[in-house]
Design an enzyme around this catalytic site. Structure first.
Site, PDB file in Angstrom:
ATOM      1  N   HIS A  18       0.742  -1.621   0.164  1.00  0.00           N
ATOM      2  CA  HIS A  18      -0.027  -0.200  -0.182  1.00  0.00           C
ATOM      3  C   HIS A  18       0.909   0.892   0.076  1.00  0.00           C
ATOM      4  CE1 HIS A  18      -3.466   2.420   0.854  1.00  0.00           C
ATOM      5  NE2 HIS A  18      -2.321   3.503   1.857  1.00  0.00           N
ATOM      6  N   GLU A  19       1.984   1.626   0.901  1.00  0.00           N
ATOM      7  CA  GLU A  19       2.677   2.040   1.178  1.00  0.00           C
ATOM      8  C   GLU A  19       3.561   2.837   0.202  1.00  0.00           C
ATOM      9  OE1 GLU A  19       2.026   5.566   3.390  1.00  0.00           O
ATOM     10  OE2 GLU A  19       0.727   3.685   4.201  1.00  0.00           O
ATOM     11  N   HIS A  22       1.952   4.883  -3.027  1.00  0.00           N
ATOM     12  CA  HIS A  22       1.403   6.046  -2.501  1.00  0.00           C
ATOM     13  C   HIS A  22       3.186   6.268  -2.761  1.00  0.00           C
ATOM     14  CE1 HIS A  22      -1.886   6.478  -0.449  1.00  0.00           C
ATOM     15  NE2 HIS A  22      -1.547   5.983   0.310  1.00  0.00           N
TER      16      HIS A  22
END
Length: 335
Positions: A18-19, A22
C-alpha cells in the site's frame, strides 16, 4: 511461532505494498519523500537512503509515506502541494490501487496452488447415486441429459436445473463413451442436489487468473454491501475486527496451511484498500475529497486547516481501534 510468522508476513505485505503505491507514484511525480514507514507509533529502526528515511515502527496497524508539503505549507518546488491536482490525486489513489493489485496476485497464487475443478471424477462417495449407478474415478463427464458439459460448474448447474429426476450421465472412460442413469439426492446441509462425486483438480494459470479476478470483484461487492448494511443497522461492532482479530484469523489460516494465508492476505488487502478510500478524515479517501474540492473551487484548501481535520480523524481512528481491539479480545476469548 507459525502464527507470528504468518501475521508478520501478512501485515508487512499489505502495508508495504500500500505505502509503496504512494511512494512510487510520488517519486514518479518528482515529489520529495521524507519518510517511508511501516507501522505507527514509536520508531524501532530507521535508516536514511538519499533524501528518504525508511523506518519500522512499534504498532503494526498501518504505515505512512511522509511527503514534503503534504500536511503543511512548503515552498520547496518538489513538495506535494506544488504538484498538479491530477498528480496529487494519482499519488493518493495509488496505495489502494496497489492493494487491489496485490489481492489479485495473491488470490491467483492461492487458486493456482489449490487448483481448479475439472470434469474428471476424482472420488465417488460410497452409497451415493453415482456409486450405485457405476461411475468411477477417472471418468470424465461430457453430457448430462444431452446437455454438453465443459466445466465443473456446468455439472453442478445442470444437476440443479434438471431437478430431482432420473438423469442420463454420459462419460468418457478411457477410449470409450458410456452412459449411466441416476437420480440426484437433496443434501440438506448444502441445500442442493448431489450425485456424490468430487472433481479432479488441476492447476491452470488461465483459470487461476480468472478465479482471482472473479473473487476480487465479489469481495469488493461484499464491501459495498457491508457499508450499505452499516447505515441501515444491519451490522454492528461484533462484525468488525481490528489488529487482534486479524492476528487471530491469520493464525487460524496458518494452521490450515500457508497457502490459505495467501487467500486471507488477499481479503485483508482488499479490505485495506477499500477502507482507505472511504471519505474518513486521515484516510486516503478524505484526502482525495479535499483534492476534489480544490479542483471544483479552483484553489486549494488551507493546508493547516486540512491538517487539523486529519489529526482529529487520526485520533478518532486510534480510539476506535482501541475499542475494536477490546471487542476482539472478548470475542475470541484471548485471556
Amino acid at each position: 511461532m507459525q502464527t507470528a510468522l504468518a501475521t508478520i508476513f501478512v501485515f508487512c505485505l499489505v502495508v508495504v505494498v500500500h505505502e509503496f503505491g504512494h511512494f512510487a507514484v510520488a517519486k514518479l511525480s518528482d515529489v520529495k519523500v521524507n519518510e517511508f514507514s511501516v507501522g505507527m507509533g514509536p520508531r524501532i529502526f530507521g535508516k536514511k537512503f538519499g533524501e528518504t528515511e525508511y523506518s519500522l515502527r512499534l504498532i503494526p496497524i498501518g504505515g505512512f509515506v511522509k511527503m514534503e508539503g503534504e500536511d503543511e505549507d512548503s515552498e520547496d518546488g518538489r513538495s506535494f502541494n506544488k504538484k498538479s491536482v491530477k498528480a496529487r490525486m494519482a499519488i493518493i489513489l495509488a496505495g489502494a490501487i496497489m492493494n487491489f493489485v496485490l489481492a489479485f496476485v495473491v488470490f491467483g497464487i492461492y487458486f493456482y496452488g489449490v487448483g481448479s475443478p475439472t470434469t474428471e471424477i476424482s472420488e465417488v462417495s460410497s452409497g451415493s447415486p453415482a456409486y450405485e449407478a457405476g461411475l468411477a474415478p477417472g471418468d470424465r463427464i461430457t453430457e448430462i441429459d444431452g446437455i454438453a458439459i465443459d466445466s465443473w460448474g456446468d455439472v453442478s448447474e445442470t444437476i440443479g436445473k434438471l431437478g430431482e429426476k432420473e438423469l442420463n450421465v454420459e462419460v468418457e472412460r478411457g477410449d470409450a463413451v458410456e452412459s449411466f442413469k441416476m437420480t440426484p439426492e437433496l443434501n440438506a446441509d448444502e441445500n442442493r442436489l448431489l450425485i456424490g462425486i468430487s472433481p479432479e483438480m488441476e492447476s491452470s494459470i488461465g483459470d487461476s487468473l480468472s478465479m482471482s479476478g472473479k473473487t476480487l470483484v465479489e469481495v469488493i461487492g461484499l464491501m459495498f454491501d457491508f457499508i450499505g448494511r452499516l447505515f441501515t443497522g444491519g451490522v454492528g461492532t461484533d462484525d468488525v475486527s481490528g489488529p487482534v482479530g486479524i492476528i487471530y484469523i491469520v493464525g487460524e489460516a496458518a494452521k490450515t496451511g500457508f497457502l490459505y494465508v495467501f487467500y486471507i492476505a488477499g481479503l485483508i488487502s482488499v479490505n485495506l484498500g477499500f477502507f482507505n478510500l472511504l471519505p474518513i478524515p486521515a484516510l486516503d479517501g478524505s484526502r482525495f475529497m479535499f483534492l476534489l474540492l480544490e479542483a471544483l473551487r479552483g484553489k486549494p484548501i488551507d493546508p493547516e486547516k486540512e491538517g487539523r481535520v486529519h489529526i482529529v480523524g487520526f485520533l478518532l481512528l486510534m480510539m476506535f481501534t482501541v475499542f475494536i481491539t477490546y471487542k476482539d479480545i472478548i470475542k475470541y476469548n484471548l485471556f
